[in-house]
Scaffold this motif. Sequence first.
Motif, short mmCIF file in Angstrom:
data_model
loop_
_atom_site.label_atom_id
_atom_site.label_comp_id
_atom_site.label_asym_id
_atom_site.label_seq_id
_atom_site.Cartn_x
_atom_site.Cartn_y
_atom_site.Cartn_z
N LEU A 1 84.16 31.98 40.74
CA LEU A 1 85.36 31.15 40.55
C LEU A 1 86.18 31.12 41.85
CD1 LEU A 1 87.18 29.63 38.47
CD2 LEU A 1 88.22 31.85 37.94
N PRO A 2 86.25 29.95 42.53
CA PRO A 2 87.03 29.90 43.78
C PRO A 2 88.52 30.08 43.50
CG PRO A 2 85.64 27.95 43.54
CD PRO A 2 85.64 28.64 42.21
N ALA B 1 93.27 34.85 35.17
CA ALA B 1 91.88 34.44 35.40
C ALA B 1 90.92 35.51 34.88
CB ALA B 1 91.66 34.21 36.89
N ALA B 2 91.32 36.78 35.04
CA ALA B 2 90.42 37.88 34.67
C ALA B 2 90.24 38.01 33.16
CB ALA B 2 90.97 39.20 35.24
N SER C 1 98.68 34.71 50.34
CA SER C 1 98.77 33.32 50.77
C SER C 1 97.34 32.79 50.87
CB SER C 1 99.43 33.22 52.14
OG SER C 1 100.79 33.55 52.04
N ILE C 2 97.13 31.59 50.39
CA ILE C 2 95.80 30.99 50.44
C ILE C 2 95.80 29.90 51.52
CG2 ILE C 2 93.97 29.92 49.07
CD1 ILE C 2 94.90 32.68 48.01
N ALA D 1 87.31 31.37 49.01
CA ALA D 1 86.95 32.73 48.57
C ALA D 1 87.02 32.81 47.03
CB ALA D 1 87.91 33.74 49.18
N SER D 2 86.31 33.80 46.48
CA SER D 2 86.31 33.92 45.02
C SER D 2 87.54 34.69 44.53
CB SER D 2 85.04 34.66 44.58
OG SER D 2 85.11 36.00 45.01
N VAL D 3 87.79 34.56 43.24
CA VAL D 3 88.87 35.32 42.62
C VAL D 3 88.59 36.82 42.77
CG1 VAL D 3 89.95 35.86 40.39
CG2 VAL D 3 89.52 33.47 41.03
N TYR D 4 87.32 37.17 42.67
CA TYR D 4 86.92 38.58 42.84
C TYR D 4 87.36 39.08 44.23
CZ TYR D 4 84.04 42.77 42.91
OH TYR D 4 83.63 44.08 42.98
N ASP D 5 87.10 38.28 45.26
CA ASP D 5 87.50 38.66 46.63
C ASP D 5 89.01 38.76 46.76
OD1 ASP D 5 84.93 38.81 47.55
OD2 ASP D 5 84.87 36.73 48.25
N ALA D 6 89.71 37.85 46.09
CA ALA D 6 91.18 37.88 46.15
C ALA D 6 91.69 39.18 45.54
CB ALA D 6 91.77 36.67 45.43
#
Length: 209
Positions: A139-140, A129-130, A109-110, A91-96
């Motif tokens: 970005l995964p 990251a942002a 948890s990933i 998943a992307s950082v955006y989704d996280a």
Amino acid sequence: MELSNRQEKIIEIVKHNGPITGEHIAERLNLTRATLRPDLAILTMAGFLDARPRVGYFYTGKTGSELLTEKIKKYKVQEYHSVPIVVQESASVYDAISTMFLEDVGTLSIIDENSCLTGVVSRKDLLRAAIGNQDLSALPVHIIMTRMPNITVCRKEDFIIDVAKQLINKQIDGLPVVKDTPNGLEVIGRITKTTITKVFVELITDNQI
Ligand code: ADP
């Protein structure tokens, strides 16, 4: 645990006269055995007194704070952990970030395709990251996560007090609760600082020690 006047008196009587039957304690207090029964039950359950059939009540010699410490040490992860909040490592950082807001949690948890733990992502990891000027949708999340084997985990049979010590020593907000499987560690829950706060409040409000 706040003891009532009568309960304090019972402890004193048993301390000096034990082993002593419920009948005899009642006599000394000018009460009936039936009136005394709930108090004796509470004092025995809380660990101040020990009851032996056909012998009577003994004073255990334990103070309120000793009994409280004993109780805290027995709390286990399985009684208090929350549901796991997980994100696939692809998943992307955006989704996280979206999941963090939707689920109202501070750590994710990933997991891999077998639902096994591969890493952890916290608020600060995502903020870092942002501010990096990157396309967060491309970005995964596995690129920025803290990864196994550096993840501190706990299991449901672990003691809450040991988890609390880990949170302090490692300076982190929570631990994934895991179960061992042939593919790796399956995430079955989480313990956070909020969990520890809840245990603390429960201890104070729980008058049964
Ligand atoms: P925050 O980022 O809000 O300060 P934490 O203090 O929990 O949250 O996280 C600090 C760092 O520790 C982050 O980089 C995070 O990825 C990592 N981390 C969080 N939980 C764990 C864990 N259980 N095991 C190992 N590292 C962790």
